[in-house]
Scaffold this motif. Sequence first.
Motif, PDB file in Angstrom:
ATOM      1  N   LEU A  98       0.790  -1.254  -0.078  1.00 50.34           N
ATOM      2  CA  LEU A  98      -0.187  -0.031   0.021  1.00 50.34           C
ATOM      3  C   LEU A  98       0.947   1.383  -0.122  1.00 50.34           C
ATOM      4  O   LEU A  98       0.244   2.548   0.095  1.00 50.34           O
ATOM      5  N   ASP A  99       2.176   1.406  -0.298  1.00 49.65           N
ATOM      6  CA  ASP A  99       3.019   2.410   0.169  1.00 49.65           C
ATOM      7  C   ASP A  99       2.674   3.309  -1.183  1.00 49.65           C
ATOM      8  O   ASP A  99       2.822   4.610  -1.083  1.00 49.65           O
ATOM      9  N   GLU A 100       2.401   2.866  -2.377  1.00 51.14           N
ATOM     10  CA  GLU A 100       2.057   4.027  -3.446  1.00 51.14           C
ATOM     11  C   GLU A 100       0.656   3.865  -3.578  1.00 51.14           C
ATOM     12  O   GLU A 100       0.241   4.568  -4.560  1.00 51.14           O
ATOM     13  N   ALA A 101      -0.372   3.448  -2.909  1.00 49.11           N
ATOM     14  CA  ALA A 101      -1.682   3.577  -2.949  1.00 49.11           C
ATOM     15  C   ALA A 101      -2.156   4.960  -2.592  1.00 49.11           C
ATOM     16  O   ALA A 101      -1.599   5.706  -1.795  1.00 49.11           O
ATOM     17  N   GLU A 102      -3.066   5.413  -3.254  1.00 48.74           N
ATOM     18  CA  GLU A 102      -3.610   6.922  -2.884  1.00 48.74           C
ATOM     19  C   GLU A 102      -5.077   6.579  -2.817  1.00 48.74           C
ATOM     20  O   GLU A 102      -5.910   5.603  -3.419  1.00 48.74           O
ATOM     21  N   VAL A 103      -5.713   7.469  -2.174  1.00 51.28           N
ATOM     22  CA  VAL A 103      -7.252   7.253  -1.482  1.00 51.28           C
ATOM     23  C   VAL A 103      -8.035   8.050  -2.418  1.00 51.28           C
ATOM     24  O   VAL A 103      -7.930   9.010  -2.875  1.00 51.28           O
ATOM     25  N   VAL A 104      -9.039   7.302  -2.923  1.00 51.40           N
ATOM     26  CA  VAL A 104      -9.720   7.745  -4.061  1.00 51.40           C
ATOM     27  C   VAL A 104     -10.896   8.407  -3.549  1.00 51.40           C
ATOM     28  O   VAL A 104     -11.443   9.452  -3.877  1.00 51.40           O
ATOM     29  N   VAL A 105     -11.431   7.663  -2.290  1.00 47.49           N
ATOM     30  CA  VAL A 105     -12.794   8.333  -1.518  1.00 47.49           C
ATOM     31  C   VAL A 105     -12.484   7.713  -0.215  1.00 47.49           C
ATOM     32  O   VAL A 105     -11.933   6.619   0.020  1.00 47.49           O
ATOM     33  N   SER A 106     -13.186   8.618   0.725  1.00 47.10           N
ATOM     34  CA  SER A 106     -13.058   8.355   2.122  1.00 47.10           C
ATOM     35  C   SER A 106     -14.280   8.816   2.867  1.00 47.10           C
ATOM     36  O   SER A 106     -14.832   9.799   2.506  1.00 47.10           O
ATOM     37  N   ARG A 107     -14.884   7.919   3.542  1.00 44.68           N
ATOM     38  CA  ARG A 107     -16.089   8.002   4.528  1.00 44.68           C
ATOM     39  C   ARG A 107     -16.101   7.700   5.770  1.00 44.68           C
ATOM     40  O   ARG A 107     -15.890   6.468   6.065  1.00 44.68           O
ATOM     41  N   SER A 108     -16.125   8.594   6.587  1.00 45.09           N
ATOM     42  CA  SER A 108     -16.226   8.579   8.299  1.00 45.09           C
ATOM     43  C   SER A 108     -17.550   8.245   8.775  1.00 45.09           C
ATOM     44  O   SER A 108     -18.369   8.794   8.327  1.00 45.09           O
ATOM     45  N   PHE A 109     -17.746   7.592   9.669  1.00 42.15           N
ATOM     46  CA  PHE A 109     -19.132   7.237  10.109  1.00 42.15           C
ATOM     47  C   PHE A 109     -18.894   7.552  11.733  1.00 42.15           C
ATOM     48  O   PHE A 109     -17.926   7.606  12.336  1.00 42.15           O
TER      49      PHE A 109
END
Length: 87
Positions: A76-87
């Motif tokens: 996951l070192d090169e992974a980028e967040v596309v979308v995030s949702r907190s609850f």
Amino acid sequence: MGRFGCDFVVRATLDDGSARTVLVRRSAGDAFFWWGVNIPGEGTIAKVELLRRPMNNNNDTEAPEHVRQASAAAYLDEAEVVVSRSF
């Protein structure tokens, strides 16, 4: 090094700070697809993220292992967040 394609990964963070990470499988020709993830009932989900990890591919080599594979520890070192949702 060129980048061709990507992996999508779902990461669910629980309220105790632990996380579950799941690779989303799909067929190469699918432009759109539905998917679902089961998270064991080990706590309340606090955040869900969809990550995009580019594949590194060097087509200039004749070596059969021309796709650079990441180790599990560095996946996951090169992974980028596309979308995030907190609850």
